[in-house]
Design an enzyme around this catalytic site. Structure first.
Site, PDB file in Angstrom:
ATOM      1  N   ILE A  88       0.782  -1.143   0.068  1.00  0.00           N
ATOM      2  CA  ILE A  88      -0.061  -0.031  -0.099  1.00  0.00           C
ATOM      3  C   ILE A  88       0.840   1.078   0.062  1.00  0.00           C
ATOM      4  O   ILE A  88       1.223   1.831   0.841  1.00  0.00           O
ATOM      5  CB  ILE A  88      -1.014  -0.088   1.189  1.00  0.00           C
ATOM      6  CG1 ILE A  88      -1.316  -1.412   1.577  1.00  0.00           C
ATOM      7  CG2 ILE A  88      -2.143   1.087   1.101  1.00  0.00           C
ATOM      8  CD1 ILE A  88      -2.566  -1.836   0.657  1.00  0.00           C
ATOM      9  N   HIS A  89       1.518   1.394  -1.121  1.00  0.00           N
ATOM     10  CA  HIS A  89       2.499   2.492  -1.338  1.00  0.00           C
ATOM     11  C   HIS A  89       2.375   3.991  -0.697  1.00  0.00           C
ATOM     12  O   HIS A  89       3.007   4.470  -0.081  1.00  0.00           O
ATOM     13  CB  HIS A  89       2.904   2.497  -2.772  1.00  0.00           C
ATOM     14  CG  HIS A  89       3.148   1.347  -3.501  1.00  0.00           C
ATOM     15  ND1 HIS A  89       4.453   0.841  -3.501  1.00  0.00           N
ATOM     16  CD2 HIS A  89       2.624   0.525  -4.283  1.00  0.00           C
ATOM     17  CE1 HIS A  89       4.283  -0.337  -4.136  1.00  0.00           C
ATOM     18  NE2 HIS A  89       3.413  -0.549  -4.414  1.00  0.00           N
ATOM     19  N   ASP A  90       1.382   4.406  -1.164  1.00  0.00           N
ATOM     20  CA  ASP A  90       0.724   5.883  -1.177  1.00  0.00           C
ATOM     21  C   ASP A  90       0.612   6.487   0.006  1.00  0.00           C
ATOM     22  O   ASP A  90       1.235   7.665   0.443  1.00  0.00           O
ATOM     23  CB  ASP A  90      -0.139   6.287  -2.144  1.00  0.00           C
ATOM     24  CG  ASP A  90       0.203   5.997  -3.509  1.00  0.00           C
ATOM     25  OD1 ASP A  90      -0.859   6.041  -4.390  1.00  0.00           O
ATOM     26  OD2 ASP A  90       1.246   6.098  -3.809  1.00  0.00           O
TER      27      ASP A  90
END
Ligand code: RIB
Ligand code: CA
Length: 303
Positions: A233-235
């Site tokens: 879940i990068h952002d």
């Protein structure tokens, strides 16, 4: 409570909306605007998805449409990681009747206006290709002094997901990333070295299910589909780097961006051995407290 006035520039995208969700769940933030850029899916869908998310959360901020293609490079084909609708093929989990209104002004005009009218510097969280940010800084350099910092999800150190050495956001618009990294504006970068550790397990998904509210039901449905393909879940890392830097490891480094075509397109070079003798232009984040990340995501739906 420290207040961080915030503009989010994104290409929703499942992990982009989790970034918006985390910013909304943290009272330290005052979200001024959400701007769309093409990336995970085309501009019409990223704009629609930003409006759906702002509507679901009942945000009273401005939503504005940004760039439909990179500054120089051809637009990339739609990624399947976020589904054809950008929401893991679960956009139907949102109700269209809560669609937030869209500004008549472009993202660049909206952001310039907010920055120039603000009596305090504003944070920008950039979680998509940097096209809007680069065009803003190039056409309105007067805004630079009004930006507290740009916290970017993008790039990485000797790692990639679009190519073996280039991350998707920088790969999609390398010229934009080059302009931002040579702008002189204070930058923070959460690259793949950090964000690939930003994952959730079934334990967190089950904890989120238990809240059983409109937001948790919608988000769990979308994350579950997305996590099957790309568990990172990068952002939200770009959001948390602003309020909780103590939960990361970071170093101030000199970073450059490769704009040549091919496998190194958009590659971020971090001069870790300082052989260029250049002043650092970016706070590069290296590691994240995974338990803190997971707890924050779970609590973000407990609204
Ligand atoms: O490489 C991951 C990044 O590209 C994330 O921001 C994802 O949403 C996509 O934009
Ligand atoms: Ca994104």
């Amino acid at each position: 409570m420290i207040k961080y006035p915030l503009i989010i520039d994104c290409d929703p995208g499942v992990d982009d909306i989790i970034a918006i969700l985390v910013a909304h769940s943290k009272p330290e933030f005052d979200i001024k605007a959400i701007c769309s850029v093409s990336g995970n899916v085309g501009i019409d869908l990223t704009t629609h998805n930003a409006r759906l998310m702002a509507g679901l959360l009942g945000l009273d901020c401005i939503v504005a449409k940004g760039a439909e293609k990179p500054i120089i490079k051809k637009a990339q084909p739609v990624t399947v990681v976020h589904g054809l609708d950008g929401f893991g093929n679960c956009a139907n989990a949102f109700s269209d009747d809560k669609l937030s209104k869209l500004s008549d002004l472009s993202a660049i005009e909206v952001v310039r206006e907010i920055l120039m009218e603000s009596n305090e510097p504003i944070y920008i969280a950039a979680t998509g290709p940097l096209t809007n940010i680069a065009l803003l800084l190039s056409t309105h350099p007067e805004v630079k002094s009004k930006i507290a910092a740009i916290s970017i999800m993008g790039g990485g150190i000797n790692i990639g997901n679009a190519t073996p050495c280039s991350e998707f956001n920088y790969f999609t618009d390398p010229e934009a990333a080059y302009i931002v990294f040579n702008s002189g504006v204070k930058l923070m970068m959460c690259g793949l070295n950090v964000t690939l550790k930003a994952t959730l397990t079934d334990i967190e998904l089950n904890e989120m299910r238990k809240f059983h509210n409109t937001i948790s039901d919608t988000i769990v449905k979308i994350i579950s589909t997305y996590a099957a393909n790309d568990a990172a879940i990068h952002d939200p890392c770009a959001i948390l780097a602003i309020t909780n830097p103590e939960m990361f490891e970071y170093k101030d480094q000199y970073v450059q961006i490769d704009i040549r075509d091919g496998i190194t397109q958009g590659m971020s070079y971090v001069d870790e051995v300082h052989n260029l003798n250049k002043e650092p232009n970016c706070r590069v984040f290296y590691d994240i407290d995974r338990e803190f990340f997971r707890k924050t995501i779970v609590q973000s739906v407990n609204i």
